[in-house]
Scaffold this active site. Structure first.
Site, PDB file in Angstrom:
ATOM      1  N   ASN A 283      10.894  15.531   4.142  1.00 37.27           N
ATOM      2  CA  ASN A 283      11.350  14.541   3.164  1.00 37.27           C
ATOM      3  C   ASN A 283      11.219  15.168   1.784  1.00 37.27           C
ATOM      4  O   ASN A 283      10.117  15.286   1.256  1.00 37.27           O
ATOM      5  CB  ASN A 283      10.488  13.271   3.281  1.00 37.27           C
TER       6      ASN A 283
ATOM      7  N   LYS B  36      12.146  14.004  -0.959  1.00 35.46           N
ATOM      8  CA  LYS B  36      11.986  13.002  -2.029  1.00 35.46           C
ATOM      9  C   LYS B  36      12.950  13.319  -3.181  1.00 35.46           C
ATOM     10  O   LYS B  36      14.044  13.826  -2.914  1.00 35.46           O
ATOM     11  CB  LYS B  36      10.515  12.926  -2.454  1.00 35.46           C
TER      12      LYS B  36
ATOM     13  N   HIS C 232      10.114   3.814   3.479  1.00 36.53           N
ATOM     14  CA  HIS C 232       9.058   4.700   2.967  1.00 36.53           C
ATOM     15  C   HIS C 232       8.173   3.909   2.001  1.00 36.53           C
ATOM     16  O   HIS C 232       8.662   3.058   1.250  1.00 36.53           O
ATOM     17  CB  HIS C 232       9.685   5.904   2.256  1.00 36.53           C
TER      18      HIS C 232
ATOM     19  N   GLU D  98       6.945   4.654  -0.718  1.00 40.35           N
ATOM     20  CA  GLU D  98       7.354   4.753  -2.130  1.00 40.35           C
ATOM     21  C   GLU D  98       8.464   3.756  -2.436  1.00 40.35           C
ATOM     22  O   GLU D  98       8.525   3.192  -3.531  1.00 40.35           O
ATOM     23  CB  GLU D  98       7.778   6.199  -2.450  1.00 40.35           C
TER      24      GLU D  98
ATOM     25  N   GLU E 187       2.559   6.793   8.060  1.00 40.23           N
ATOM     26  CA  GLU E 187       2.164   7.471   6.823  1.00 40.23           C
ATOM     27  C   GLU E 187       1.160   6.615   6.074  1.00 40.23           C
ATOM     28  O   GLU E 187       1.560   5.719   5.306  1.00 40.23           O
ATOM     29  CB  GLU E 187       3.395   7.706   5.941  1.00 40.23           C
TER      30      GLU E 187
ATOM     31  N   GLY F  14       0.668  12.734  -0.572  1.00 38.60           N
ATOM     32  CA  GLY F  14       0.640  13.500  -1.813  1.00 38.60           C
ATOM     33  C   GLY F  14      -0.735  13.605  -2.440  1.00 38.60           C
ATOM     34  O   GLY F  14      -0.871  14.003  -3.595  1.00 38.60           O
TER      35      GLY F  14
ATOM     36  N   SER G  43       0.216  14.472   3.540  1.00 34.46           N
ATOM     37  CA  SER G  43      -0.475  15.742   3.298  1.00 34.46           C
ATOM     38  C   SER G  43      -0.540  16.628   4.539  1.00 34.46           C
ATOM     39  O   SER G  43      -1.513  17.350   4.738  1.00 34.46           O
ATOM     40  CB  SER G  43      -1.871  15.502   2.729  1.00 34.46           C
TER      41      SER G  43
HETATM   42  P1  13P Z   1       3.238  14.618   1.455  1.00 30.79           P
HETATM   43  O1  13P Z   1       3.425  15.508   2.678  1.00 30.79           O
HETATM   44  O2  13P Z   1       3.629  15.273   0.187  1.00 30.79           O
HETATM   45  O3  13P Z   1       1.872  13.992   1.443  1.00 30.79           O
HETATM   46  O4  13P Z   1       4.285  13.409   1.637  1.00 30.79           O
HETATM   47  C1  13P Z   1       4.312  12.725   2.820  1.00 30.79           C
HETATM   48  C2  13P Z   1       5.470  11.803   2.811  1.00 30.79           C
HETATM   49  O5  13P Z   1       5.478  10.824   2.105  1.00 30.79           O
HETATM   50  C3  13P Z   1       6.624  12.141   3.654  1.00 30.79           C
HETATM   51  O6  13P Z   1       7.522  11.099   3.726  1.00 30.79           O
END
Ligand code: 13P
Length: 256
Positions: free
Chosen positions: A10, A12, A100, A102, A172, A178, A218
């Protein structure tokens, strides 16, 4: 093995078209022909990068799929700024991330929105990657499994077993995204097992055993093996570590 692993990147809101072409080309150059026998791989760039990334992969005949990070549930119309399933389908998208954290926390996406998107994607022949996960407050309450399984039920409401075969669920935990703080393999396994039990309630145990559940938060080359060793974790949804070809390729290799 019942389930083929899936490694999903992803991206982002990262990479312009030019940057996306370079990263996709690097992934393609380092991708071995026989890997798709053992693992499914998908990159999920921003909308504007989808077609350029797909073009690179098609030209190289590299069996890495492309996926979107979001979609609208309506087929067309006055929805300024939105993208439809048909638009993704024409580009050759095989997957689409929905729900997601976010999008849920920053853009007001609700369980109901997620459910509508899942219906639209399944009807359009694109596999939804349904993201679920609890906040730190919920985890500290001791209700993570309950919370996450309720998200799964809401996202998949009204989907029958016949339509569910390509659904992917990504667990997640929000506190691990992150942050460099990964769920322990045991924590992740416990929730993923609860998700599979929920899928079994919804669709029957036989189908639930074939559906893929990913871990995200992560994930990196240092923790991927212990996470993938868990019986109910079938791959990863990776943010940061998918932005460099070398680290993403390492994660793909961990699935072989
Ligand atoms: P990270 O791997 O940067 O923690 O992000 C995970 C994520 O949100 C994947 O959709």
């Amino acid at each position: 093995m019942l389930r083929k692993p899936l490694m999903a990147g992803n991206w982002k809101m990262n990479n312009t078209v030019g940057e996306a072409v370079v990263l996709t080309q690097e992934i393609s150059n380092n991708f071995e022909r026989d890997w798709p026998d053992h693992v499914d791989v998908v990159v999920c760039p921003p909308f504007v990068d989808l077609k350029p990334a797909k073009t690179v992969l098609e030209f190289d005949r590299t069996k890495v799929a492309v996926g979107a990070q979001n979609v609208h549930w309506e087929p067309a119309g006055a929805y300024t700024g939105e993208i439809s399933v048909a638009m993704l389908k024409e580009i050759g998208c095989e997957y689409c991330i929905v729900g997601h954290s976010e999008r849920r926390t920053m853009f007001g996406e609700t369980n109901e929105h997620v459910n509508r998107k899942v219906h639209a994607l399944i009807e359009g022949g694109i596999a939804p990657i349904v993201c679920v996960g609890e906040s730190l407050a919920v985890r500290d309450d001791g209700t993570a499994e309950e919370f996450v399984c309720a998200q799964v039920r809401a996202a998949l409401a009204g989907i029958d077993a016949g339509a569910a075969k390509d659904v992917v669920v990504a667990y997640e935990p929000i506190w691990a995204i992150g942050t460099g703080r990964t769920a322990t393999p045991e924590q992740a396994q416990a929730v993923c097992a609860a998700i599979r039990a929920t899928l079994a309630e919804l669709f029957g145990a036989e189908l639930a055993d074939t559906l893929r559940i990913l871990y995200g938060g992560s994930m990196n080359v240092g923790n991927v093996d212990s996470l993938l060793a868990q019986p109910d974790i079938d791959g990863g949804l990776v943010g940061g570590a998918s932005l460099k070809a070398s680290s993403f390729i390492d994660l793909v290799k961990a699935c072989l």
